[in-house]
Design a protein around this motif. Structure first.
Motif, mmCIF file in Angstrom:
data_model
loop_
_atom_site.group_PDB
_atom_site.id
_atom_site.type_symbol
_atom_site.label_atom_id
_atom_site.label_comp_id
_atom_site.label_asym_id
_atom_site.label_seq_id
_atom_site.Cartn_x
_atom_site.Cartn_y
_atom_site.Cartn_z
ATOM 1 N N GLU A 285 1.560 6.706 -6.132
ATOM 2 C CA GLU A 285 1.011 6.635 -7.482
ATOM 3 C C GLU A 285 -0.494 6.867 -7.463
ATOM 4 O O GLU A 285 -1.032 7.522 -8.343
ATOM 5 C CB GLU A 285 1.337 5.282 -8.131
ATOM 6 N N MET A 286 -1.181 6.365 -6.454
ATOM 7 C CA MET A 286 -2.625 6.566 -6.333
ATOM 8 C C MET A 286 -2.951 8.049 -6.189
ATOM 9 O O MET A 286 -3.942 8.519 -6.730
ATOM 10 C CB MET A 286 -3.181 5.791 -5.133
ATOM 11 N N GLY B 69 1.100 4.764 -1.445
ATOM 12 C CA GLY B 69 -0.032 5.392 -2.107
ATOM 13 C C GLY B 69 0.353 6.535 -3.011
ATOM 14 O O GLY B 69 -0.513 7.248 -3.503
ATOM 15 N N MET C 277 4.301 -1.672 -5.578
ATOM 16 C CA MET C 277 3.366 -0.574 -5.413
ATOM 17 C C MET C 277 2.810 -0.557 -4.003
ATOM 18 O O MET C 277 1.627 -0.602 -3.801
ATOM 19 C CB MET C 277 2.220 -0.736 -6.394
ATOM 20 N N THR D 28 -4.727 -4.494 -2.101
ATOM 21 C CA THR D 28 -4.924 -3.072 -1.858
ATOM 22 C C THR D 28 -5.502 -2.456 -3.122
ATOM 23 O O THR D 28 -5.535 -3.105 -4.177
ATOM 24 C CB THR D 28 -3.599 -2.358 -1.516
ATOM 25 N N GLU D 29 -5.909 -1.212 -3.026
ATOM 26 C CA GLU D 29 -6.397 -0.521 -4.217
ATOM 27 C C GLU D 29 -5.276 -0.356 -5.249
ATOM 28 O O GLU D 29 -5.544 -0.255 -6.438
ATOM 29 C CB GLU D 29 -7.008 0.824 -3.839
ATOM 30 N N GLU D 30 -4.039 -0.330 -4.789
ATOM 31 C CA GLU D 30 -2.916 -0.261 -5.724
ATOM 32 C C GLU D 30 -2.868 -1.502 -6.615
ATOM 33 O O GLU D 30 -2.438 -1.422 -7.770
ATOM 34 C CB GLU D 30 -1.579 -0.093 -4.984
ATOM 35 N N ASP D 31 -3.340 -2.642 -6.103
ATOM 36 C CA ASP D 31 -3.412 -3.848 -6.930
ATOM 37 C C ASP D 31 -4.427 -3.669 -8.055
ATOM 38 O O ASP D 31 -4.231 -4.175 -9.161
ATOM 39 C CB ASP D 31 -3.774 -5.069 -6.086
ATOM 40 N N LEU E 142 -5.115 -0.823 -9.496
ATOM 41 C CA LEU E 142 -4.410 0.026 -10.458
ATOM 42 C C LEU E 142 -3.413 -0.793 -11.268
ATOM 43 O O LEU E 142 -3.320 -0.626 -12.495
ATOM 44 C CB LEU E 142 -3.702 1.171 -9.731
#
Length: 115
Positions: free
Chosen positions: A6-7, A4, A1, A34-37, A39
């Protein structure tokens, strides 16, 4: 991931939840994250609940329904850690716990949980 994409597909409520959790994580613990982590962990938490029969997704509408019930937090954390590793994530157990704690705090704020 790592991208971005998917975010960017998330609903505004989901973005708010991720931002809330991200902001709760101390700067020193965000190293390599990251913010994806965030998610990734939230998705794995839901996968665990689905396997435990505490979350149901309507096949036609896509609506998600959570059932009341006890969650074995130790088993859930182990499940999330294994899922993160399978996705190639280098999240530590501390980082996973911080994200899970942030999800709980957000849920308290939103009235999903009671203390």
């Amino acid at each position: 991931m790592s991208n971005g994409m998917e975010m960017s597909l998330l609903e505004p409520e989901e973005r708010r939840e991720i931002a809330f959790i991200w902001d709760m994580i101390p700067v020193e613990d965000k190293q390599g994250m990251t913010e994806e982590d965030v998610l990734l962990v939230l998705d794995a938490m839901d996968d665990f609940l689905e396997e435990e029969g505490l979350l149901h997704v309507d096949e036609e509408s896509g609506e998600v329904e959570y059932e009341d019930g006890e969650v074995d937090e130790t088993a859930q954390m182990a499940y999330v850690a294994q899922a993160a590793k399978a996705q190639g994530s280098a999240l530590t157990m501390v980082q996973i716990q911080l994200i899970m704690d942030g999800e709980f705090q957000y849920g308290l704020q939103e009235g999903w949980y009671e203390e």
